[in-house]
Design a protein around this motif. Structure first.
Motif, PDB file in Angstrom:
ATOM      1  N   ARG A  88       0.838  -1.195   0.000  1.00 56.35           N
ATOM      2  CA  ARG A  88       0.000   0.000   0.000  1.00 56.35           C
ATOM      3  C   ARG A  88       0.870   1.242   0.000  1.00 56.35           C
ATOM      4  O   ARG A  88       1.834   1.352   0.769  1.00 56.35           O
ATOM      5  CB  ARG A  88      -0.919   0.009   1.228  1.00 56.35           C
ATOM      6  N   VAL A  89       0.542   2.174  -0.876  1.00 57.75           N
ATOM      7  CA  VAL A  89       1.293   3.431  -0.951  1.00 57.75           C
ATOM      8  C   VAL A  89       0.879   4.318   0.216  1.00 57.75           C
ATOM      9  O   VAL A  89      -0.301   4.567   0.427  1.00 57.75           O
ATOM     10  CB  VAL A  89       1.028   4.136  -2.293  1.00 57.75           C
ATOM     11  N   SER A  90       1.854   4.815   0.970  1.00 57.00           N
ATOM     12  CA  SER A  90       1.576   5.637   2.141  1.00 57.00           C
ATOM     13  C   SER A  90       1.736   7.115   1.820  1.00 57.00           C
ATOM     14  O   SER A  90       2.312   7.500   0.781  1.00 57.00           O
ATOM     15  CB  SER A  90       2.528   5.275   3.284  1.00 57.00           C
ATOM     16  N   MET A  91       1.242   7.971   2.736  1.00 58.26           N
ATOM     17  CA  MET A  91       1.438   9.408   2.582  1.00 58.26           C
ATOM     18  C   MET A  91       2.917   9.760   2.612  1.00 58.26           C
ATOM     19  O   MET A  91       3.370  10.676   1.909  1.00 58.26           O
ATOM     20  CB  MET A  91       0.696  10.159   3.690  1.00 58.26           C
ATOM     21  N   ALA A  92       3.685   9.038   3.435  1.00 57.50           N
ATOM     22  CA  ALA A  92       5.133   9.314   3.522  1.00 57.50           C
ATOM     23  C   ALA A  92       5.804   9.063   2.184  1.00 57.50           C
ATOM     24  O   ALA A  92       6.710   9.820   1.778  1.00 57.50           O
ATOM     25  CB  ALA A  92       5.752   8.438   4.613  1.00 57.50           C
ATOM     26  N   MET A  93       5.395   8.010   1.493  1.00 59.17           N
ATOM     27  CA  MET A  93       5.977   7.711   0.173  1.00 59.17           C
ATOM     28  C   MET A  93       5.613   8.802  -0.828  1.00 59.17           C
ATOM     29  O   MET A  93       6.453   9.214  -1.643  1.00 59.17           O
ATOM     30  CB  MET A  93       5.480   6.343  -0.295  1.00 59.17           C
ATOM     31  N   VAL A  94       4.359   9.295  -0.770  1.00 55.88           N
ATOM     32  CA  VAL A  94       3.950  10.389  -1.654  1.00 55.88           C
ATOM     33  C   VAL A  94       4.754  11.647  -1.338  1.00 55.88           C
ATOM     34  O   VAL A  94       5.217  12.350  -2.245  1.00 55.88           O
ATOM     35  CB  VAL A  94       2.435  10.661  -1.525  1.00 55.88           C
ATOM     36  N   ALA A  95       4.920  11.937  -0.044  1.00 54.58           N
ATOM     37  CA  ALA A  95       5.669  13.128   0.366  1.00 54.58           C
ATOM     38  C   ALA A  95       7.101  13.092  -0.158  1.00 54.58           C
ATOM     39  O   ALA A  95       7.617  14.091  -0.673  1.00 54.58           O
ATOM     40  CB  ALA A  95       5.649  13.248   1.887  1.00 54.58           C
ATOM     41  N   GLN A  96       7.739  11.933  -0.039  1.00 57.24           N
ATOM     42  CA  GLN A  96       9.113  11.802  -0.524  1.00 57.24           C
ATOM     43  C   GLN A  96       9.180  11.978  -2.033  1.00 57.24           C
ATOM     44  O   GLN A  96      10.079  12.649  -2.560  1.00 57.24           O
ATOM     45  CB  GLN A  96       9.670  10.438  -0.122  1.00 57.24           C
ATOM     46  N   HIS A  97       8.217  11.374  -2.741  1.00 54.21           N
ATOM     47  CA  HIS A  97       8.206  11.454  -4.199  1.00 54.21           C
ATOM     48  C   HIS A  97       7.980  12.885  -4.679  1.00 54.21           C
ATOM     49  O   HIS A  97       8.545  13.313  -5.698  1.00 54.21           O
ATOM     50  CB  HIS A  97       7.103  10.540  -4.735  1.00 54.21           C
ATOM     51  N   ALA A  98       7.132  13.632  -3.945  1.00 52.67           N
ATOM     52  CA  ALA A  98       6.799  15.000  -4.361  1.00 52.67           C
ATOM     53  C   ALA A  98       7.750  16.033  -3.784  1.00 52.67           C
ATOM     54  O   ALA A  98       7.707  17.204  -4.187  1.00 52.67           O
ATOM     55  CB  ALA A  98       5.370  15.328  -3.937  1.00 52.67           C
ATOM     56  N   GLY A  99       8.584  15.614  -2.810  1.00 51.36           N
ATOM     57  CA  GLY A  99       9.517  16.560  -2.188  1.00 51.36           C
ATOM     58  C   GLY A  99       8.829  17.548  -1.277  1.00 51.36           C
ATOM     59  O   GLY A  99       9.220  18.723  -1.216  1.00 51.36           O
ATOM     60  N   VAL A 100       7.806  17.076  -0.543  1.00 48.01           N
ATOM     61  CA  VAL A 100       7.082  17.936   0.388  1.00 48.01           C
ATOM     62  C   VAL A 100       6.958  17.217   1.714  1.00 48.01           C
ATOM     63  O   VAL A 100       7.371  16.061   1.866  1.00 48.01           O
ATOM     64  CB  VAL A 100       5.670  18.300  -0.153  1.00 48.01           C
ATOM     65  N   SER A 101       6.357  17.890   2.679  1.00 50.86           N
ATOM     66  CA  SER A 101       6.160  17.274   3.986  1.00 50.86           C
ATOM     67  C   SER A 101       4.935  16.363   3.985  1.00 50.86           C
ATOM     68  O   SER A 101       4.036  16.513   3.152  1.00 50.86           O
ATOM     69  CB  SER A 101       5.983  18.352   5.057  1.00 50.86           C
TER      70      SER A 101
END
Length: 325
Positions: A6-19
């Motif tokens: 499952r894709v987590s918010m942390a993985m999205v944050a890292q991919h987008a370069g945001v918090s």
């Protein structure tokens, strides 16, 4: 086969370069994110296949991001088109949809109880069920009602059916018909009553007598039966049917009676269903915008869920001229 991670918010944050907090704000629709960052986060979500965890979000926000929809039946074209429009508008806003149909005997309070048990944030009530919504004693939820007179307990979204019926009747009178016969919808329907009122008002305004109303149930079969009855009872040169299905039945009855449309009898329907232009002859009708109704209904309900104060909306229909009148 190994289960997909499952894709987590942390993985999205890292991919987008945001918090992670920024990703959370975007996922929850917060306005406190600048457009460029929002676009970057949404792109990252799409690229990674991120899907919000509804259960976790409900715990955080107190909302399930699920809307309810109550209908008497989904067998009519109008209700099925409204369901499609509502489902699409809800999905565009990240809301799921739970549907309850009442059938012939179910009480609307029972429907509301089922929706509350499923934790919906609010509900949309369609057409024939709107009269039941006005009498409900236990809604206790945010409501948007489609086709209902204004009521301080809920937001009302609808089409100006009376105006549409006046347009149809005036069109037939302007073509030289002395009067216009009406195949009305069910007696308990708000839309049916408003269309009958508009037809009658147009005749009165023109100084014409209103013929006796015959009443169908929205089906083509009932339009066929009631039109045959009218033809047997006297002279008919113009028919306004309260929906396109009954108009289709009217066309069949006229063909069976050897009446040519529009030379002998002109026919106008209401709704402008997808096949209206394919009838023999193509049907002149009053178009109501089901997509706009669904959009307005969902927009109002979501606004109410998110703390806004949406107002009532009444859409004006338009005449679509084709070959039947």
């Amino acid at each position: 086969m190994p289960q997909a991670r499952r894709v987590s918010m942390a993985m999205v944050a890292q991919h987008a370069g945001v918090s992670g907090q920024t990703v959370s704000r975007v996922a929850n629709g917060s306005p406190r994110v600048d457009p460029e960052t929002r676009t970057r986060v949404e792109r990252a979500m799409a690229e990674l296949g991120y899907r919000p965890n509804r259960a976790a979000r409900a715990l955080r926000t107190g909302r399930t991001h699920t809307l309810g929809l109550v209908a008497q039946t989904l067998a009519t074209v109008g209700n099925s088109r409204m369901l499609q429009a509502v489902a699409e508008a809800a999905a565009e806003r990240g809301y799921a949809l739970t549907v309850v149909t009442l059938g012939a005997d179910a009480a609307i309070d029972d429907a509301f109880e089922r929706l509350r048990d499923q934790g919906v944030d609010g509900a949309i009530v369609l057409n024939e069920a709107s009269a039941l919504a006005r009498d409900a004693t236990s809604a206790a939820m945010r409501l948007v009602v489609v086709d209902s007179p204004p009521d301080e307990r809920f937001v009302s979204i609808g089409t100006d059916h009376a105006a549409g019926a006046r347009i149809a009747t005036d069109h037939l009178l302007a073509a030289g018909h002395h009067t216009v016969h009406h195949v009305a919808g069910p007696a308990g329907s708000y839309a049916s009553a408003q269309r009958e009122r508009g037809w009658r008002d147009a005749l009165v305004a023109a100084g014409r007598d209103a013929p006796a109303v015959v009443r169908g149930d929205w089906s083509a079969a009932s339009g066929h039966e009631q039109t045959a009855r009218m033809l047997a009872a006297g002279v008919v040169t113009a028919i306004f049917a309260a929906n396109d299905q009954m108009a289709l039945g009217a066309l069949r009855a006229l063909a069976e009676a050897g009446r040519r449309v529009p030379r002998d009898v002109a026919v106008v329907g209401f709704d402008d269903i997808a096949d209206a232009a394919q009838f023999p002859p193509p049907l002149t009708t009053v178009r109501q915008d089901f997509d706009a109704l669904g959009e307005h209904a969902v927009r109002a309900l979501v606004a109410a869920v998110e703390g806004g104060a949406p107002g009532d909306v009444l859409l004006v229909p338009e005449l679509v001229r084709r070959a039947s009148a």
